[in-house]
Every structure is written in C-alpha cells, then in structure tokens.
Design an enzyme around this catalytic site. Structure first.
Site, PDB file in Angstrom:
ATOM      1  N   ARG A 148     -55.635  11.048  66.727  1.00 44.95           N
ATOM      2  CA  ARG A 148     -56.998  10.491  66.765  1.00 44.95           C
ATOM      3  C   ARG A 148     -57.087   9.247  67.655  1.00 44.95           C
ATOM      4  O   ARG A 148     -55.978   8.755  67.806  1.00 44.95           O
ATOM      5  CB  ARG A 148     -57.469  10.171  65.476  1.00 44.95           C
ATOM      6  CG  ARG A 148     -57.441  11.195  64.426  1.00 44.95           C
ATOM      7  CD  ARG A 148     -57.867  10.835  63.037  1.00 44.95           C
ATOM      8  NE  ARG A 148     -58.004  11.899  62.042  1.00 44.95           N
ATOM      9  CZ  ARG A 148     -56.925  12.240  61.140  1.00 44.95           C
ATOM     10  NH1 ARG A 148     -56.030  11.308  61.341  1.00 44.95           N
ATOM     11  NH2 ARG A 148     -57.188  13.139  60.449  1.00 44.95           N
ATOM     12  N   LYS A 172     -55.805   8.114  58.692  1.00 47.59           N
ATOM     13  CA  LYS A 172     -56.898   7.863  57.954  1.00 47.59           C
ATOM     14  C   LYS A 172     -56.638   7.365  56.502  1.00 47.59           C
ATOM     15  O   LYS A 172     -55.434   7.987  56.025  1.00 47.59           O
ATOM     16  CB  LYS A 172     -57.925   9.097  57.622  1.00 47.59           C
ATOM     17  CG  LYS A 172     -58.580   9.352  58.819  1.00 47.59           C
ATOM     18  CD  LYS A 172     -59.636  10.315  58.794  1.00 47.59           C
ATOM     19  CE  LYS A 172     -60.892  10.729  60.077  1.00 47.59           C
ATOM     20  NZ  LYS A 172     -61.474  11.753  59.572  1.00 47.59           N
ATOM     21  N   HIS A 242     -60.817  13.474  71.473  1.00 46.66           N
ATOM     22  CA  HIS A 242     -60.704  14.338  70.453  1.00 46.66           C
ATOM     23  C   HIS A 242     -60.280  15.757  70.898  1.00 46.66           C
ATOM     24  O   HIS A 242     -59.770  16.817  70.078  1.00 46.66           O
ATOM     25  CB  HIS A 242     -61.848  14.443  69.456  1.00 46.66           C
ATOM     26  CG  HIS A 242     -61.349  14.518  67.940  1.00 46.66           C
ATOM     27  ND1 HIS A 242     -60.854  13.365  67.293  1.00 46.66           N
ATOM     28  CD2 HIS A 242     -61.768  15.298  67.028  1.00 46.66           C
ATOM     29  CE1 HIS A 242     -60.587  13.753  66.012  1.00 46.66           C
ATOM     30  NE2 HIS A 242     -60.849  14.878  65.598  1.00 46.66           N
ATOM     31  N   ARG A 245     -56.909  16.384  70.879  1.00 48.53           N
ATOM     32  CA  ARG A 245     -56.310  16.596  69.689  1.00 48.53           C
ATOM     33  C   ARG A 245     -56.587  18.121  69.324  1.00 48.53           C
ATOM     34  O   ARG A 245     -55.610  18.835  68.795  1.00 48.53           O
ATOM     35  CB  ARG A 245     -56.821  15.639  68.662  1.00 48.53           C
ATOM     36  CG  ARG A 245     -56.560  15.957  67.192  1.00 48.53           C
ATOM     37  CD  ARG A 245     -57.169  14.772  66.566  1.00 48.53           C
ATOM     38  NE  ARG A 245     -57.176  15.086  65.011  1.00 48.53           N
ATOM     39  CZ  ARG A 245     -56.421  14.684  64.246  1.00 48.53           C
ATOM     40  NH1 ARG A 245     -55.126  14.475  64.496  1.00 48.53           N
ATOM     41  NH2 ARG A 245     -56.398  15.116  62.848  1.00 48.53           N
ATOM     42  N   HIS A 268     -53.834  16.191  58.413  1.00 47.61           N
ATOM     43  CA  HIS A 268     -55.239  16.650  57.540  1.00 47.61           C
ATOM     44  C   HIS A 268     -54.876  16.438  56.125  1.00 47.61           C
ATOM     45  O   HIS A 268     -53.916  16.556  55.833  1.00 47.61           O
ATOM     46  CB  HIS A 268     -55.620  18.062  58.156  1.00 47.61           C
ATOM     47  CG  HIS A 268     -56.291  18.186  59.321  1.00 47.61           C
ATOM     48  ND1 HIS A 268     -56.359  19.323  60.082  1.00 47.61           N
ATOM     49  CD2 HIS A 268     -56.979  17.365  59.980  1.00 47.61           C
ATOM     50  CE1 HIS A 268     -57.157  19.376  61.034  1.00 47.61           C
ATOM     51  NE2 HIS A 268     -57.697  18.013  61.335  1.00 47.61           N
ATOM     52  N   TYR A 277     -58.950  25.838  63.469  1.00 45.64           N
ATOM     53  CA  TYR A 277     -58.221  26.131  64.668  1.00 45.64           C
ATOM     54  C   TYR A 277     -57.526  27.599  64.830  1.00 45.64           C
ATOM     55  O   TYR A 277     -57.616  28.167  65.977  1.00 45.64           O
ATOM     56  CB  TYR A 277     -57.002  25.309  65.014  1.00 45.64           C
ATOM     57  CG  TYR A 277     -57.396  23.668  64.996  1.00 45.64           C
ATOM     58  CD1 TYR A 277     -57.843  23.125  66.358  1.00 45.64           C
ATOM     59  CD2 TYR A 277     -57.273  22.845  64.033  1.00 45.64           C
ATOM     60  CE1 TYR A 277     -58.311  22.065  66.335  1.00 45.64           C
ATOM     61  CE2 TYR A 277     -57.756  21.679  64.353  1.00 45.64           C
ATOM     62  CZ  TYR A 277     -58.315  21.190  65.384  1.00 45.64           C
ATOM     63  OH  TYR A 277     -58.598  20.011  65.456  1.00 45.64           O
TER      64      TYR A 277
END
Length: 302
Positions: A148, A172, A242, A245, A268, A277
């Site tokens: 990210r 995150k 992004h 990514r 994730h 995806y």
C-alpha cells in the site's frame, strides 16, 4: 466528545492518521447536517430517523454507495463508543439499511505494459541519476511487493533484508508482515542504497525512499510519481499507486499462485478481500477458453 473518540481511534485502535481524519470528517458532516436540518446540537438527541434522513440526503446528492457505507460505518463506530462509555442510552445507528455496493473489479495493468514500463528505465548498475533510480525503485516496490502507499512511505532502511531478500512491512493496525523479493529487485535496492549514501552524506533519514531533496516522502508525492509514469504505459483510466498493488495480485494469481499465499503477501485481514482478484483471473480464463477450446468458440454468423 468527538475528540475523545478520535483519540481512542488513534491510540487504542491504532488506526492510521488518514483513516482517523476520514472518521472526523464524516462526524463533522453529520453534526452540521443535524444542526442545519433539525437544529440538533447534542449527540444524544439523534434518532434513527435522523440517521436515515442523512443517508437519504447523501444518496440524493449522488454520492457513491461505498462512500455512504463508510460514513455510516463512522457513525456506528462513534455511537458504539458512546454506548460502551455509558454516554449514550439509545444507539440510533442500529438496524439501518446499508446501501448495496456495485462490485467494482480491481484495475490491473497488462503484463506487456508493465514490462514496457520497467524496460524504459536504464540499467541500475550504470544509472547514477538519483531521481530516476529512486523512481525505478518506487515503482518496482509497489509492483513486485504489492505494498500500500502508506506502507511504502513508512518503509525504513532497516526494514530491508538483502541477505534473505525480504522486506518487513508495517501494515494496517500495526501488523508486521514479511514480503520476499527477487534478485532483480535486490540488485536495484543495492544500487539505490549506494547512490543514496553518495548523494546525501550529511542528513540521515530513516525512511528508505527519499524525495529529490533527501526528505521523507508524503502521500501526494507518491501518487503523482505513479500517475506520471503510468499515463505513458497504461490504457486503464485509474492510475493510482493502488493500481500497482492490484496488478501485483492479479499477475500472481494468473500465474497460478495460491489464494491464501497472495492474501498473506497483501496483508489482507480476510480472504474475501483477496477473492476479488480471482474475478479478473476468471475473466482471463474465459477468454483463453473461448479462443482455444473447440467447443468454446462463438458460433460463426456467416
């Protein structure tokens, strides 16, 4: 009251500065609407009808369903916090219908276009122009490691392990993950480190990627760099960091990578985010099937 909640998001929930700012903006908007439409100035006076009215006004203004969902999520988090602290009896965000999302597939750059992009850079072993070598590395890290933008900016020199060819990425919620990289990126990193040391002897900045003036990068800087390069090599409308990514994940899956492995590489929290995806991959497989299988071809009109 908002300030205590925002402090809670920053210190207890460890959310990023960007996310906390989005929460603050959503709450500010809602408070302004309540005051303007209903002359309500206290959080406890808000009812479910007020919340539904606000969401309806957002829909009427043409705001995307994803943005409305996020704003409702900000309100829910705030009122949950208020209740947990005994500051609120009724929670006006309960049983509010959530606007349905139209599923937008992740945008990815075609493999041939990515190859053209990286072929446009000079050989890192002979490139002694810091901004150009830095741009090369910036794009390579996003595409080859699927980071990210905030993770890229936060990457420190000490997060790079050239011996084992892996990066320590802070994701995150302060979750650390290890991302492997290949020999070409290892060579690029070595060349960059050497040129960086020779270009900025005086100032020691912990961040790995630096601006032309040797400072730490900021979000808009990275965004501008990526869009500047992608505009010449991608036909896709979206050209944000992004997108690289998304491209990393899409290319891995199209080469047969395990979905769970890609989930770990992307950092994730759950598999549902990674599964998006696979839709791109299924579209590609359908195309291959239509072109190659004797029973898959479209009937000839003639």
């Amino acid at each position: 009251m908002h300030h205590q909640f925002l402090a809670h998001l920053t210190h207890q929930r460890r959310l990023s500065e960007h996310t906390v700012a989005a929460y603050a903006n959503d709450l500010k908007q809602f408070a302004a609407w309540c005051l303007g439409e209903h002359e309500i100035a206290t959080t406890s006076a808000v009812t479910r009808d007020h919340v539904k009215g606000w969401l309806a006004s957002l829909m009427a203004s043409g705001l995307a369903a994803a943005s409305i969902r996020r704003k409702l999520s900000s309100l829910k988090a705030f009122y949950n916090y208020q209740q947990s602290r005994g500051l609120q009896q009724e929670n006006p965000t309960l049983r509010i219908p959530i606007p349905k999302l139209s599923r937008r597939l992740p945008v990815a750059v075609a493999e041939k276009d990515i190859k053209r992009l990286f072929d446009s850079f000079p050989d890192p072993l002979t490139n002694d122009h810091f901004p150009l070598l830095r741009d090369h590395l910036l794009l390579a890290l996003l595409y080859q490691c699927g980071m990210r933008r905030a993770e890229l900016i936060g990457l420190k020199q000490t997060d790079v392990d050239l011996n084992h060819r892996r990066l320590s990425v802070l994701g995150k919620g302060d979750k650390q993950r290890l991302v492997p990289f290949g020999p070409k990126l290892a060579e690029l990193l070595e060349c960059y480190n050497e040129l960086r040391a020779g270009t900025f002897q005086e100032e020691e900045v912990a961040a790995l990627l630096l601006t032309d003036r040797g400072k730490r990068m900021y979000p808009k800087y990275v965004y501008n760099k990526v869009t500047e390069y992608l505009k010449d090599f991608s036909t896709e409308e979206k050209k944000s960091p992004h997108v690289l990514r998304h491209t990393f994940a899409t290319h891995l899956l199209s080469e047969g990578a395990d979905l769970n492995a890609v989930k770990e590489l992307l950092g994730h929290a759950n598999l549902a985010a990674t599964q998006l995806y696979t839709h791109n991959n299924i579209k590609r497989l359908q195309e291959v099937y239509r072109q190659a299988h004797p029973e898959g071809k479209e009937p000839d009109d003639s």
